[in-house]
Design an enzyme around this catalytic site. Structure first.
Site, PDB file in Angstrom:
ATOM      1  N   ARG A  36       0.820  -1.214   0.000  1.00  0.00           N
ATOM      2  CA  ARG A  36       0.000   0.000   0.000  1.00  0.00           C
ATOM      3  C   ARG A  36       0.855   1.266   0.000  1.00  0.00           C
ATOM      4  NH1 ARG A  36      -5.022  -1.988   3.829  1.00  0.00           N
ATOM      5  NH2 ARG A  36      -6.148  -2.930   2.089  1.00  0.00           N
ATOM      6  N   LYS A 196     -20.308 -15.648   0.011  1.00  0.00           N
ATOM      7  CA  LYS A 196     -21.733 -15.494   0.265  1.00  0.00           C
ATOM      8  C   LYS A 196     -22.491 -14.742  -0.815  1.00  0.00           C
ATOM      9  CE  LYS A 196     -22.470 -14.139   4.617  1.00  0.00           C
ATOM     10  NZ  LYS A 196     -22.055 -13.207   5.708  1.00  0.00           N
ATOM     11  N   GLY A 346     -11.058  -7.838  -2.089  1.00  0.00           N
ATOM     12  CA  GLY A 346      -9.782  -8.077  -1.413  1.00  0.00           C
ATOM     13  C   GLY A 346      -9.237  -9.473  -1.674  1.00  0.00           C
ATOM     14  N   GLY A 369     -14.167  -3.401   0.057  1.00  0.00           N
ATOM     15  CA  GLY A 369     -15.543  -2.923   0.237  1.00  0.00           C
ATOM     16  C   GLY A 369     -15.893  -1.789  -0.704  1.00  0.00           C
TER      17      GLY A 369
END
Ligand code: ADP
Ligand code: MG
Length: 389
Positions: A36, A196, A346, A369
């Site tokens: 990052r 999910k 991710g 997200g």
């Protein structure tokens, strides 16, 4: 969504307050992965070259108030090493002393503020905190896509108080994800997987009318298979999402493609007994942990003519080598395409890295997200707060 970027404003001699994503993994105060920090370098170097005095800020972890274990000090050291110049470390986020440090900063110099979440007003988007942050800079740059879906003082509050533009990372995210959502070149294939269905319903709903084909793999496929009346044994299924799965299948019709075979195992471990079966032959006590070879071939075939591909969610439990083949097959298929290929999520980003083909796709999103919310068609507050061109 034509937002101004660092290229559109004059940085010469300005104090540039930039929000970056330095939320790096730490082990005992040591940085275990500086990806990052590396990712922020192009914008940082550009601002230095333009003679801006650069004040950086980021959150790190989830501190409740000041927590020395979550200080950004190790990041200042690592960044200094990467840049080959000193990076000053501020002892706090805001306040008189920090204002004095920011004022004294000369063009080309770099100062890193302490963890923004040491201030309780950060996650509440407190306007007093935003005001104090705004006093540190003449202009604001946001290059932290991973937090762009959160309205915090350092992402939204301060952007409303200063001229606010995007850094190169956010510019690239907007370019690729924005086009994939608003104006994708067809044939457009969306591949969804992961654990999910409930995480991805918004994405399916938003992209259903835009995509020509939606390929479903990973754990979420199990719920669709069960909704079709198949027996999936011990596979991960979300009973509360069965109705939604039925509705989506009815809406999507032929567009939605499910696995035809699967790698099944008798336990959730890498060295469990395993076999490949067609999806209508999962014995009781067994579970689906990867797509099978026929499904990988079917998906590859669907991808062959695509001009735009968005992939979110691994095809299997790729963390275990025995069940990573399907995910790697799709990663390699994408790498070989002459198309705009976008990876969001991710775990999907780790998977494409593990497969060794991250540099062969058009864009790997830096926000988990945030990229999902973007693909759901939601407005990200951190991006909305930036100035229009
Ligand atoms: P992303 O982070 O890319 O959005 P998700 O978080 O939705 O992806 O899903 C990733 C997780 O899904 C991984 O941990 C993976 O092990 C899990 N997964 C994929 N396929 C299956 C499966 N068949 N059964 C259980 N878990 C699965
Ligand atoms: Mg995930």
């Amino acid at each position: 969504m034509d937002k101004k970027t660092v290229r559109d404003i004059d940085l010469q001699g300005k104090r540039v307050l930039m929000r970056v994503d330095f939320n790096v993994p730490l082990d005992d105060g040591k940085i275990t992965d500086d990806t990052r920090i590396q990712a922020a370098l192009p914008t940082i170097q550009y601002i230095i070259e333009q003679n801006g005095a650069l004040i950086l800020m980021s959150h790190l972890g989830r501190p409740q108030g000041v927590d020395p274990k979550l200080s950004l000090r190790p990041v200042a050291e690592r960044l200094g090493g990467l840049l080959g110049q000193k990076v000053g470390m501020a002892p706090a986020v805001v306040g008189d002393e920090i204002e004095a440090l920011a004022k004294a900063l000369k063009p080309g110099e770099v100062l890193l503020l302490e963890n923004t979440r040491f201030e309780s007003g950060e996650t509440k988007n407190n306007s007093e905190l935003a005001e104090k942050l705004a006093r540190l800079g003449d202009v604001y740059v946001n290059d932290a896509f991973g937090t762009a879906h959160r309205a915090h003082a350092s992402t939204v509050g301060v952007a409303e108080k200063l001229p606010a533009v995007a850094g190169f990372l956010i510019e690239k995210e907007i370019k690729f994800l924005g086009k994939a959502v608003a104006d994708p070149e067809s044939p457009y294939v969306v591949i969804l997987g992961g654990a999910k269905v409930s995480d991805k319903i918004g994405v399916v709903e938003n992209l259903l009318n835009k995509a020509d084909t939606i390929l479903i793999g990973g754990g979420m496929a199990n719920t669709f298979l069960q909704a079709k009346g198949l027996e999936v044994g011990e596979s991960l299924v979300e009973p509360e999402a069965l109705e939604t799965a039925k509705t989506l299948m009815a809406q999507a019709g032929e567009k939605l493609v499910l696995p035809v075979d699967a790698v099944i195992a008798d336990d959730f471990t890498n060295d469990a007994n395993q076999q490949v079966v067609t999806v209508d032959h999962v014995p009781p006590g067994w579970r689906i942990l990867d797509i099978g070879p026929e499904t990988a071939a079917l998906f590859k075939n669907e991808l062959a003519e695509a001009n735009t591909v968005v992939w979110n969610g691994p095809m299997g439990v790729f963390e275990m080598p025995s069940f990573a083949k399907g995910t790697y097959a799709i990663a390699e298929a994408l790498a070989g395409l002459d198309a705009v290929t976008i990876i969001g999520g991710g775990d999907s980003a780790s998977a494409i890295n593990q497969a060794g083909v991250a540099d062969k796709v058009s864009h790997v999103s830096t926000g988990g997200g945030a990229s999902l919310e973007f693909l759901e068609g939601k407005t990200l507050p951190g991006i909305a707060a930036l100035d229009e061109k």
